[in-house]
Motif scaffolding. Structure first.
Motif, PDB file in Angstrom:
ATOM      1  N   LYS A   1       0.833  -1.198   0.000  1.00 20.62           N
ATOM      2  CA  LYS A   1       0.000   0.000   0.000  1.00 20.62           C
ATOM      3  C   LYS A   1       0.873   1.256   0.000  1.00 20.62           C
ATOM      4  O   LYS A   1       1.912   1.298   0.658  1.00 20.62           O
ATOM      5  CB  LYS A   1      -0.918  -0.002   1.216  1.00 20.62           C
ATOM      6  N   ASP A   2       0.430   2.270  -0.713  1.00 24.68           N
ATOM      7  CA  ASP A   2       1.201   3.513  -0.803  1.00 24.68           C
ATOM      8  C   ASP A   2       1.290   4.237   0.528  1.00 24.68           C
ATOM      9  O   ASP A   2       2.190   5.054   0.733  1.00 24.68           O
ATOM     10  CB  ASP A   2       0.564   4.440  -1.843  1.00 24.68           C
ATOM     11  N   THR A   3       0.360   3.949   1.435  1.00 27.84           N
ATOM     12  CA  THR A   3       0.308   4.674   2.710  1.00 27.84           C
ATOM     13  C   THR A   3       1.204   4.066   3.785  1.00 27.84           C
ATOM     14  O   THR A   3       1.348   4.635   4.861  1.00 27.84           O
ATOM     15  CB  THR A   3      -1.139   4.691   3.232  1.00 27.84           C
ATOM     16  N   VAL A   4       1.814   2.913   3.506  1.00 26.70           N
ATOM     17  CA  VAL A   4       2.623   2.217   4.510  1.00 26.70           C
ATOM     18  C   VAL A   4       3.999   2.866   4.618  1.00 26.70           C
ATOM     19  O   VAL A   4       4.686   3.057   3.610  1.00 26.70           O
ATOM     20  CB  VAL A   4       2.776   0.732   4.157  1.00 26.70           C
ATOM     21  N   THR A   5       4.400   3.218   5.822  1.00 27.45           N
ATOM     22  CA  THR A   5       5.740   3.762   6.076  1.00 27.45           C
ATOM     23  C   THR A   5       6.312   3.125   7.344  1.00 27.45           C
ATOM     24  O   THR A   5       5.562   2.626   8.196  1.00 27.45           O
ATOM     25  CB  THR A   5       5.723   5.287   6.252  1.00 27.45           C
ATOM     26  N   PHE A   6       7.627   3.174   7.473  1.00 26.47           N
ATOM     27  CA  PHE A   6       8.294   2.535   8.600  1.00 26.47           C
ATOM     28  C   PHE A   6       9.276   3.510   9.245  1.00 26.47           C
ATOM     29  O   PHE A   6       9.807   4.409   8.596  1.00 26.47           O
ATOM     30  CB  PHE A   6       9.041   1.279   8.141  1.00 26.47           C
ATOM     31  N   SER A   7       9.510   3.289  10.534  1.00 29.52           N
ATOM     32  CA  SER A   7      10.484   4.096  11.269  1.00 29.52           C
ATOM     33  C   SER A   7      11.329   3.163  12.130  1.00 29.52           C
ATOM     34  O   SER A   7      10.948   2.007  12.380  1.00 29.52           O
ATOM     35  CB  SER A   7       9.794   5.140  12.144  1.00 29.52           C
ATOM     36  N   PHE A   8      12.460   3.638  12.571  1.00 33.77           N
ATOM     37  CA  PHE A   8      13.356   2.826  13.392  1.00 33.77           C
ATOM     38  C   PHE A   8      12.832   2.764  14.816  1.00 33.77           C
ATOM     39  O   PHE A   8      12.484   3.781  15.416  1.00 33.77           O
ATOM     40  CB  PHE A   8      14.763   3.408  13.375  1.00 33.77           C
ATOM     41  N   ASP A   9      12.753   1.547  15.366  1.00 32.04           N
ATOM     42  CA  ASP A   9      12.254   1.320  16.729  1.00 32.04           C
ATOM     43  C   ASP A   9      13.436   0.914  17.612  1.00 32.04           C
ATOM     44  O   ASP A   9      13.840  -0.250  17.633  1.00 32.04           O
ATOM     45  CB  ASP A   9      11.183   0.230  16.706  1.00 32.04           C
ATOM     46  N   PHE A  10      13.965   1.856  18.328  1.00 37.84           N
ATOM     47  CA  PHE A  10      15.169   1.625  19.114  1.00 37.84           C
ATOM     48  C   PHE A  10      14.944   0.585  20.208  1.00 37.84           C
ATOM     49  O   PHE A  10      15.738  -0.360  20.367  1.00 37.84           O
ATOM     50  CB  PHE A  10      15.642   2.941  19.745  1.00 37.84           C
ATOM     51  N   GLU A  11      13.853   0.702  20.976  1.00 38.72           N
ATOM     52  CA  GLU A  11      13.601  -0.220  22.080  1.00 38.72           C
ATOM     53  C   GLU A  11      13.401  -1.649  21.569  1.00 38.72           C
ATOM     54  O   GLU A  11      13.871  -2.611  22.179  1.00 38.72           O
ATOM     55  CB  GLU A  11      12.382   0.243  22.890  1.00 38.72           C
ATOM     56  N   HIS A  12      12.707  -1.777  20.472  1.00 34.18           N
ATOM     57  CA  HIS A  12      12.498  -3.099  19.885  1.00 34.18           C
ATOM     58  C   HIS A  12      13.824  -3.714  19.453  1.00 34.18           C
ATOM     59  O   HIS A  12      14.060  -4.923  19.651  1.00 34.18           O
ATOM     60  CB  HIS A  12      11.549  -2.985  18.698  1.00 34.18           C
ATOM     61  N   SER A  13      14.687  -2.913  18.888  1.00 32.74           N
ATOM     62  CA  SER A  13      16.001  -3.394  18.463  1.00 32.74           C
ATOM     63  C   SER A  13      16.814  -3.899  19.646  1.00 32.74           C
ATOM     64  O   SER A  13      17.440  -4.972  19.575  1.00 32.74           O
ATOM     65  CB  SER A  13      16.768  -2.282  17.748  1.00 32.74           C
ATOM     66  N   ILE A  14      16.818  -3.148  20.733  1.00 31.10           N
ATOM     67  CA  ILE A  14      17.558  -3.551  21.931  1.00 31.10           C
ATOM     68  C   ILE A  14      17.020  -4.870  22.470  1.00 31.10           C
ATOM     69  O   ILE A  14      17.780  -5.773  22.857  1.00 31.10           O
ATOM     70  CB  ILE A  14      17.489  -2.457  23.006  1.00 31.10           C
ATOM     71  N   ASN A  15      15.689  -5.025  22.477  1.00 31.69           N
ATOM     72  CA  ASN A  15      15.087  -6.263  22.977  1.00 31.69           C
ATOM     73  C   ASN A  15      15.505  -7.470  22.135  1.00 31.69           C
ATOM     74  O   ASN A  15      15.814  -8.542  22.665  1.00 31.69           O
ATOM     75  CB  ASN A  15      13.564  -6.131  22.986  1.00 31.69           C
TER      76      ASN A  15
END
Length: 262
Positions: A205-219
């Motif tokens: 979908k054209d509306t889908v975007t992502f961002s970096f999730d720092f806490e998730h990465s650490i986990n």
């Protein structure tokens, strides 16, 4: 997800010129150890500016495999989407616009020409095509010559002059990349799978975007180091091994000759 049986279609024409349709792909995606990841990355990267690389960076950090009694002697990435079934991953995912054509192995299958026109129109509209195939009929495949070799493949284009489909797949040497199959080979492979078949037409979908999730990465990094389940509520992960423990298990299986690492 939209489900259709047999849509009305118009013949695809290109001003009298032979068609050569190719959706944008990455022959060497950053993750291609399993088809599901390579296909996912190609589908997501077909949409500009969604920053999917940020999802990859903060999610592809931990490994897992199954316990011995489940016979999952492989390593894969420990993700919130448990990508064990390549078709079901895309079925109910809010990232994608999905159209399905079902019952293609019944009396409604009609003719290959009709199905080919549907495939061409959907490729024109920017949809990748995912379906079950018998790879024993694909000359490029390591399974070529087997009577039945069920697998999943993804179409990304069609060349009318040669009457061949472009697909993303592993070749007989285990290298992931672009391959072509003739229409005859393709429809033979689709129609000879032992289970019910369908076509999944998928685009992001054209509306889908992502961002970096720092806490998730650490986990996930902690999960890799300390070998714990990062998704305890995920039922299919309850009997799996995670992080460095999963790597040690795979190395142990390789020493016993039950797992090939190459």
């Amino acid at each position: 997800m939209r489900m259709i049986l047999f849509p009305e279609i118009d013949a695809c024409q290109d001003g009298g010129h032979m068609l050569d349709i190719k959706l944008p792909i990455q022959i060497h995606p950053i993750v291609r150890c399993r088809k599901i990841h390579a296909y996912l990355i190609n589908i997501m990267n077909a949409a500009p500016n969604n920053n999917f690389e940020k999802y990859i960076i903060c999610n592809y950090l931990c490994l897992h495999n199954g316990v011995e009694k489940i016979c999952r002697n492989y390593l894969d990435f420990h993700l919130s989407n448990n990508y064990l079934n390549i078709v079901d991953v895309f079925k109910d995912n809010s990232w994608f616009d999905i159209i399905q054509i079902n019952k293609i192995d019944t009396e409604n299958y009609r003719t290959n020409i009709y199905i080919k026109e549907i495939l061409i129109q959907m490729l024109h509209a920017g949809y990748f095509v995912l379906q079950n195939v018998n790879e024993g009929l694909f000359p490029h495949s390591f399974a070529y010559g087997n009577s039945v070799a069920p697998n999943v493949c993804m179409l990304y284009g069609y060349n009318e002059y040669e009457d061949r489909f472009y697909i993303l797949d592993y070749d007989k040497y285990g290298h992931f990349g672009s391959c072509t199959v003739s229409s005859e080979e393709y429809f033979g492979a689709v129609s000879s799978v032992p289970n019910r078949n369908r076509f999944d037409f998928i685009k992001v979908k054209d509306t889908v975007t992502f961002s970096f999730d720092f806490e998730h990465s650490i986990n996930l990094l902690q999960s890799q180091i300390n070998s714990f389940n990062a998704y305890p509520d995920h039922l299919e992960y309850q009997n799996h091994i995670f992080g460095y423990a999963s790597i040690e298990r795979s190395l142990h299986e390789a020493e016993k000759g039950q797992l090939s690492i190459s």
